[in-house]
Design an enzyme around this catalytic site. Sequence first.
Site, mmCIF file in Angstrom:
data_model
loop_
_atom_site.group_PDB
_atom_site.id
_atom_site.type_symbol
_atom_site.label_atom_id
_atom_site.label_comp_id
_atom_site.label_asym_id
_atom_site.label_seq_id
_atom_site.Cartn_x
_atom_site.Cartn_y
_atom_site.Cartn_z
ATOM 1 N N GLY A 1 -4.449 -5.440 -2.151
ATOM 2 C CA GLY A 1 -3.519 -5.307 -1.695
ATOM 3 C C GLY A 1 -1.937 -5.665 -1.374
ATOM 4 N N HIS B 1 -6.257 -1.372 -1.511
ATOM 5 C CA HIS B 1 -5.852 -0.878 -0.316
ATOM 6 C C HIS B 1 -3.939 -0.974 -0.363
ATOM 7 C CE1 HIS B 1 -5.969 -4.126 1.705
ATOM 8 N NE2 HIS B 1 -6.536 -4.860 1.318
ATOM 9 N N ASP B 2 -3.596 0.284 0.273
ATOM 10 C CA ASP B 2 -2.354 0.425 0.645
ATOM 11 C C ASP B 2 -1.155 0.175 -0.636
ATOM 12 O OD1 ASP B 2 -2.617 0.816 3.029
ATOM 13 O OD2 ASP B 2 -3.618 -1.374 3.068
#
Length: 257
Positions: A138, A120-121
């Site tokens: 992440g 994520h991200d």
Amino acid sequence: MSIHPSAIVHPKAELDPSVEVGPFSIIGEHVKIAKGTKVAAHVVIDGWTEIGEECAFYPFVSVGQPPQDLKYKGEPTRLKIGKQNTFREYVTLNRGTQGGRGETVIGDRNFFMAYVHVAHDCIVGNQVILANAATLAGHITIGDHAILGGLSGIHQFVKIGAYAMIGGCSAVAQDVPPYVSVAGNRAKLYGLNLIGLKRHGFSKERIEALKGAYKLLFRSGLTLREAAKQAREKWKEIADVESLVSFVEQSERGISR
């Protein structure tokens, strides 16, 4: 549009008429796919996912699934994928988190080999190569033209600069400046990525300037402030040197040395 009869495509998904979807693949409700993209058999594309033109998804790829974050509570976070990217077998890309950027972003013309994971991200630039089983935690940022060796693992929040080379089986816990090579557990600097720079057409002048700046920053024993000052004064006409110095100055996690 060529959609195999066994594929499941949500009626609200937005697919360009030229998109191909192979047997037993699943396309979710909020997915948008631009022209020329090919989705092979047994691929899952879900979540709020936007895919650019002429991408290729090989069997058993799974993208747009929720982030592997215990704080995630189902928010409509996003995954954005640019154009002409290749995703080989078993690649996984997760959406962003509300507490992060809210989206995971993949640039253009990248090559993701089998079993690569992007959490994520993350932000992946353009023309990046991630070899088999390279893994991003992440909030990682990868600059253009970087190469990550097979089985390498990158710690969350790490930044990897443009044209950097990460050796296979490396564990990277701190930032990697642009133009350099690192390897090991934990990863350490091994000089400039000379082969990569030459392949990308860097002139002798640019490479020699980067060599000098590298020695000042990492091998001279000077403080970062003094090394940066000397590098800028000596090679003020070379933009690559400014990119290298600025990256090191702005690092929050520290540099892989």
